[in-house]
Design a protein around this motif. Structure first.
Motif, PDB file in Angstrom:
ATOM      1  N   ALA A  32      34.127 -18.170  42.680  1.00 11.36           N
ATOM      2  CA  ALA A  32      33.067 -16.856  42.713  1.00 11.36           C
ATOM      3  C   ALA A  32      31.693 -17.359  42.345  1.00 11.36           C
ATOM      4  N   GLN A  33      31.489 -18.125  41.414  1.00  7.82           N
ATOM      5  CA  GLN A  33      30.124 -18.288  40.905  1.00  7.82           C
ATOM      6  C   GLN A  33      29.568 -19.391  41.753  1.00  7.82           C
ATOM      7  N   LEU A  60      33.937 -10.789  47.538  1.00  5.23           N
ATOM      8  CA  LEU A  60      34.125 -10.489  46.047  1.00  5.23           C
ATOM      9  C   LEU A  60      33.916  -9.263  45.914  1.00  5.23           C
ATOM     10  N   SER A  61      34.597  -8.630  44.681  1.00  7.16           N
ATOM     11  CA  SER A  61      34.305  -7.146  44.251  1.00  7.16           C
ATOM     12  C   SER A  61      32.912  -7.070  43.921  1.00  7.16           C
ATOM     13  N   GLU A  74      32.106  -5.752  41.225  1.00  4.95           N
ATOM     14  CA  GLU A  74      32.260  -6.071  39.714  1.00  4.95           C
ATOM     15  C   GLU A  74      31.989  -7.371  39.317  1.00  4.95           C
ATOM     16  N   THR A  75      32.660  -8.191  40.179  1.00  4.71           N
ATOM     17  CA  THR A  75      32.368  -9.965  40.182  1.00  4.71           C
ATOM     18  C   THR A  75      30.965 -10.113  40.358  1.00  4.71           C
ATOM     19  N   ARG A  89      29.159  -9.258  37.469  1.00  8.43           N
ATOM     20  CA  ARG A  89      29.250  -9.752  36.259  1.00  8.43           C
ATOM     21  C   ARG A  89      28.634 -11.234  36.478  1.00  8.43           C
TER      22      ARG A  89
END
Length: 234
Positions: A156-157, A196-197, A199-200, A203
């Motif tokens: 994700a990052q 991705l969401s 929220e993700t 974050r």
């Protein structure tokens, strides 16, 4: 960039090097000018094209930004591309002669309207224009494959870092800052595009800011450590 007529003058457009006139001489640009028309400005959330509509025009982005997306049988939207000045919209419809996706403005945007039939006739007479059409279509295919690789092989990052780096490169190509730019798309749009969401996304942006890699203020992103961000994207 334009005069008071309906024609767009490629010679005076700052996006010409990214768009259809790329590597055309003055005569070639003048001939291309004869078929390009100014499309009326579209406002944020306006739909430029609908999936399934007949393909009559390609649209070159002069200013602003847009997103293209599909909608599946369950009504779920999937964003497939973000368009910046210099990009050409509509190539996905050439095979079936109809638009395969929806395109919506993310902000007030100005476009050049290019009739498909006239462009096809002109490209037959001008090898340089035909080569540029192939170049643009090839770039779009490569971008689509690159996105698939991003979604399949990155954390994700890494996805978020890659998205920020790619945007920076695109802004640099347009003569704009690659270190500080505004996100015209929402975090929900970015999440949809990257799988991705929301929220993700929030974050990861917060984490990157805490680590001193970027600075985020609302929609403004400043890249503090571009080399480190690029390493994170690998």
């Amino acid at each position: 960039m334009t005069n008071m007529t309906s024609h767009i003058h490629c010679q005076n457009c700052s996006m010409a090097a990214l768009c259809l006139p790329y590597q055309l001489d003055q005569e070639g640009m003048a001939r291309l000018d004869t078929i390009i028309q100014r499309h009326k400005p579209i406002q944020k959330r306006d739909i430029l094209v609908h999936a399934g509509a007949p393909l009559k025009f390609l649209y070159a982005v002069r200013s602003g930004s847009l997103k293209s997306y599909t909608i599946d049988d369950n009504g779920v939207e999937q964003i497939i591309d973000f368009h910046l000045p210099g990009d050409v919209i509509g190539f996905d419809g050439l095979s079936e002669n109809e638009h395969r996706s929806y395109t919506q403005a993310l902000e007030t945007s100005m476009l050049c309207e290019i009739p498909i039939t006239a462009l096809d006739e002109l490209a037959e007479q001008m090898p340089g224009l035909r080569r540029q059409l192939w170049r643009l279509m090839s770039g779009e295919i490569f971008t689509s494959k690159q996105l698939l690789g991003t979604l399949n092989n990155r954390t994700a990052q890494q996805r978020v870092a890659h998205f920020l780096v790619t945007l920076a490169e695109r802004f640099k190509e347009r003569g704009l800052s690659s270190r500080s730019y505004r996100l015209t798309m929402t975090r929900a749009d970015i999440g949809n595009y990257l799988g991705l969401s929301v929220e993700t996304i929030s974050r990861i942006l917060s984490n990157l800011q805490q680590e001193g890699v970027i600075e985020v203020q609302n929609k403004l992103v400043e890249i503090i450590e571009p080399l480190r961000l690029r390493e994170m994207a690998q």
